[in-house]
Motif scaffolding. Structure first.
Motif, short mmCIF file in Angstrom:
data_model
loop_
_atom_site.label_atom_id
_atom_site.label_comp_id
_atom_site.label_asym_id
_atom_site.label_seq_id
_atom_site.Cartn_x
_atom_site.Cartn_y
_atom_site.Cartn_z
N SER A 87 0.86 -1.18 0.00
CA SER A 87 0.00 0.00 0.00
C SER A 87 0.90 1.23 0.00
CB SER A 87 -0.88 0.02 1.25
OG SER A 87 -1.76 -1.07 1.24
N LYS A 88 0.60 2.16 -0.91
CA LYS A 88 1.39 3.38 -1.02
C LYS A 88 0.47 4.56 -1.23
CE LYS A 88 5.17 0.95 -3.35
NZ LYS A 88 5.92 0.83 -4.57
N GLU A 89 1.05 5.73 -1.09
CA GLU A 89 0.31 6.96 -1.38
C GLU A 89 0.18 7.10 -2.89
OE1 GLU A 89 -1.07 9.14 0.85
OE2 GLU A 89 -0.48 7.66 2.37
N LEU A 90 -0.88 7.77 -3.31
CA LEU A 90 -1.16 7.93 -4.73
C LEU A 90 0.01 8.60 -5.46
CD1 LEU A 90 -3.08 7.69 -7.12
CD2 LEU A 90 -4.13 9.85 -6.39
N SER A 91 0.58 9.63 -4.87
CA SER A 91 1.66 10.34 -5.55
C SER A 91 2.86 9.43 -5.80
CB SER A 91 2.09 11.57 -4.74
OG SER A 91 2.52 11.18 -3.44
N GLY A 92 3.20 8.58 -4.84
CA GLY A 92 4.31 7.64 -5.03
C GLY A 92 4.03 6.63 -6.12
N ILE A 93 2.79 6.15 -6.16
CA ILE A 93 2.41 5.19 -7.20
C ILE A 93 2.55 5.82 -8.59
CG2 ILE A 93 0.49 3.85 -8.16
CD1 ILE A 93 -0.59 3.70 -5.22
N VAL A 94 2.02 7.03 -8.72
CA VAL A 94 2.04 7.72 -10.01
C VAL A 94 3.48 7.99 -10.45
CG1 VAL A 94 1.41 9.85 -11.22
CG2 VAL A 94 -0.28 8.66 -9.80
N LEU A 95 4.32 8.45 -9.53
CA LEU A 95 5.72 8.73 -9.89
C LEU A 95 6.46 7.46 -10.32
CD1 LEU A 95 6.67 11.38 -7.18
CD2 LEU A 95 6.32 11.75 -9.64
N GLU A 96 6.24 6.37 -9.60
CA GLU A 96 6.87 5.11 -9.98
C GLU A 96 6.40 4.65 -11.35
OE1 GLU A 96 6.31 2.13 -6.98
OE2 GLU A 96 7.38 3.30 -5.46
N MET A 97 5.09 4.78 -11.59
CA MET A 97 4.54 4.37 -12.87
C MET A 97 5.10 5.22 -14.01
SD MET A 97 0.59 3.97 -14.13
CE MET A 97 0.20 2.90 -12.78
N LEU A 98 5.16 6.52 -13.81
CA LEU A 98 5.68 7.41 -14.86
C LEU A 98 7.16 7.13 -15.13
CD1 LEU A 98 3.90 10.77 -13.99
CD2 LEU A 98 3.45 9.24 -15.92
N ALA A 99 7.92 6.87 -14.08
CA ALA A 99 9.34 6.55 -14.27
C ALA A 99 9.49 5.28 -15.09
CB ALA A 99 10.03 6.41 -12.91
N SER A 100 8.69 4.27 -14.78
CA SER A 100 8.76 3.02 -15.53
C SER A 100 8.29 3.19 -16.97
CB SER A 100 7.93 1.93 -14.84
OG SER A 100 8.54 1.56 -13.63
N LEU A 101 7.22 3.95 -17.15
CA LEU A 101 6.73 4.20 -18.52
C LEU A 101 7.75 4.95 -19.35
CD1 LEU A 101 3.00 5.06 -17.78
CD2 LEU A 101 3.84 3.04 -19.00
N ASN A 102 8.40 5.94 -18.75
CA ASN A 102 9.45 6.68 -19.46
C ASN A 102 10.61 5.77 -19.83
OD1 ASN A 102 8.12 9.14 -19.48
ND2 ASN A 102 9.06 9.84 -17.59
N SER A 103 11.01 4.93 -18.89
CA SER A 103 12.09 4.00 -19.15
C SER A 103 11.70 3.02 -20.26
CB SER A 103 12.42 3.24 -17.87
OG SER A 103 13.45 2.32 -18.09
N MET A 104 10.47 2.54 -20.20
CA MET A 104 9.99 1.60 -21.21
C MET A 104 9.90 2.26 -22.58
SD MET A 104 9.43 -1.53 -21.12
CE MET A 104 9.34 -2.18 -22.78
N ASN A 105 9.54 3.52 -22.60
CA ASN A 105 9.46 4.25 -23.86
C ASN A 105 10.83 4.25 -24.56
OD1 ASN A 105 7.91 5.69 -25.74
ND2 ASN A 105 8.67 7.64 -24.95
N ARG A 106 11.89 4.39 -23.78
CA ARG A 106 13.25 4.37 -24.34
C ARG A 106 13.64 2.97 -24.81
NH1 ARG A 106 13.80 7.74 -19.79
NH2 ARG A 106 14.71 6.05 -18.56
N MET A 107 13.05 1.95 -24.19
CA MET A 107 13.42 0.56 -24.50
C MET A 107 12.57 -0.06 -25.61
SD MET A 107 13.86 -1.10 -20.76
CE MET A 107 14.72 -0.28 -19.44
N LYS A 108 11.51 0.59 -26.03
CA LYS A 108 10.59 -0.07 -26.96
C LYS A 108 11.24 -0.41 -28.30
CE LYS A 108 8.31 4.05 -28.71
NZ LYS A 108 7.08 4.82 -28.73
N GLU A 109 12.12 0.44 -28.81
CA GLU A 109 12.80 0.13 -30.07
C GLU A 109 13.65 -1.13 -29.93
OE1 GLU A 109 12.29 1.58 -33.00
OE2 GLU A 109 10.83 2.92 -32.03
N ARG A 110 14.32 -1.24 -28.79
CA ARG A 110 15.14 -2.43 -28.57
C ARG A 110 14.27 -3.67 -28.47
NH1 ARG A 110 18.88 -5.60 -29.87
NH2 ARG A 110 19.94 -6.71 -28.22
N LEU A 111 13.12 -3.57 -27.85
CA LEU A 111 12.20 -4.69 -27.74
C LEU A 111 11.74 -5.14 -29.13
CD1 LEU A 111 10.56 -6.65 -26.00
CD2 LEU A 111 8.79 -4.90 -25.82
N ILE A 112 11.46 -4.19 -29.99
CA ILE A 112 11.07 -4.51 -31.37
C ILE A 112 12.20 -5.24 -32.08
CG2 ILE A 112 10.50 -3.52 -33.62
CD1 ILE A 112 8.99 -1.28 -32.02
#
Length: 169
Positions: A87-112
Motif C-alpha cells: 500500500s502506497k500513497e497515490l503520488s508515489g504510485i504515479v511517480l513510480e509508474m511514470l518513471a517506468s513508462l518513461n524507461s519503457m518508452n526508451r526501451m521499446k525500439e530495442r524490444l522490437i
C-alpha cells in the motif's frame, strides 16, 4: 469486552482485526459466517484461512490488501505468480509508474529489434530481461493503483455511486 492480546508475533489478520478495535466475537458478527473460534485458529496459525474468509476479512476490515497478502504469501499458485503489492500513497504510485513508462518508452525500439524474428538470441537475452523487469514494475504499479483505489473506496473517500455511473457510460 475481550482481553487485549499480548502475543508478540501477531499475523496480519490479527493485527487487522485489532486495528479495528474488534474482539473475535465482534469480528465474527461483522464477517458473518466465520466463527470466533475459526478467527482465533487463523490468527494463531493453527489453520489456513480459505479464500472466501480472506475476502470477508478484506471487506469487513476495509483492507483490500489482505487479498494480495493472502495470494502472494499463502496460496501455492499465488506464491509463484502474484507479486506482493505494498500500500502506497497515490503520488508515489504515479511517480513510480511514470518513471517506468518513461524507461519503457526508451526501451521499446530495442524490444522490437529483439522480438522481430520471433526468437531471443543469447546476446539479446540480457536486454530482454531488463525490459521484462521494467514491464514487471509497470504491472506492479498498476496493481498498486488498483489497491489504492479499492482502499479509498472501502474507506468511503470516493463516491461509489458516481464511480459506478462513470464506469457504465
Amino acid at each position: 469486552m475481550g482481553k487485549k492480546s499480548t502475543k508478540e508475533n501477531k499475523n496480519i489478520y490479527q493485527i487487522s482485526r485489532e486495528n479495528m478495535d474488534l474482539t473475535r466475537d465482534k469480528a465474527s458478527e461483522l464477517l458473518g459466517g466465520i466463527s470466533a473460534d475459526r478467527i482465533e485458529k487463523i490468527e494463531n496459525e493453527k489453520t489456513t484461512a480459505h479464500p472466501d474468509e480472506i475476502l470477508a476479512m478484506a471487506e469487513g476490515y476495509k483492507l483490500p490488501n489482505l487479498c494480495n497478502y493472502y495470494c502472494s504469501h499463502e496460496c501455492p499458485i499465488g506464491e509463484k505468480y502474484v507479486p506482493e503489492v505494498e500500500s502506497k500513497e497515490l503520488s508515489g504510485i504515479v511517480l513510480e509508474m511514470l518513471a517506468s513508462l518513461n524507461s519503457m518508452n526508451r526501451m521499446k525500439e530495442r524490444l522490437i529489434e529483439i522480438t522481430a524474428d520471433g526468437e531471443i538470441s543469447d546476446d539479446e537475452l540480457p536486454d530482454f530481461l531488463t525490459i521484462q523487469d521494467e514491464l514487471e514494475k509497470i504491472s506492479i504499479a498498476v496493481e498498486s493503483l488498483q489497491l489504492w483505489m479499492e482502499s479509498t473506496i472501502a474507506n468511503g473517500e470516493i463516491n461509489l455511486d458516481q464511480l459506478e455511473k462513470l464506469k457504465n457510460r
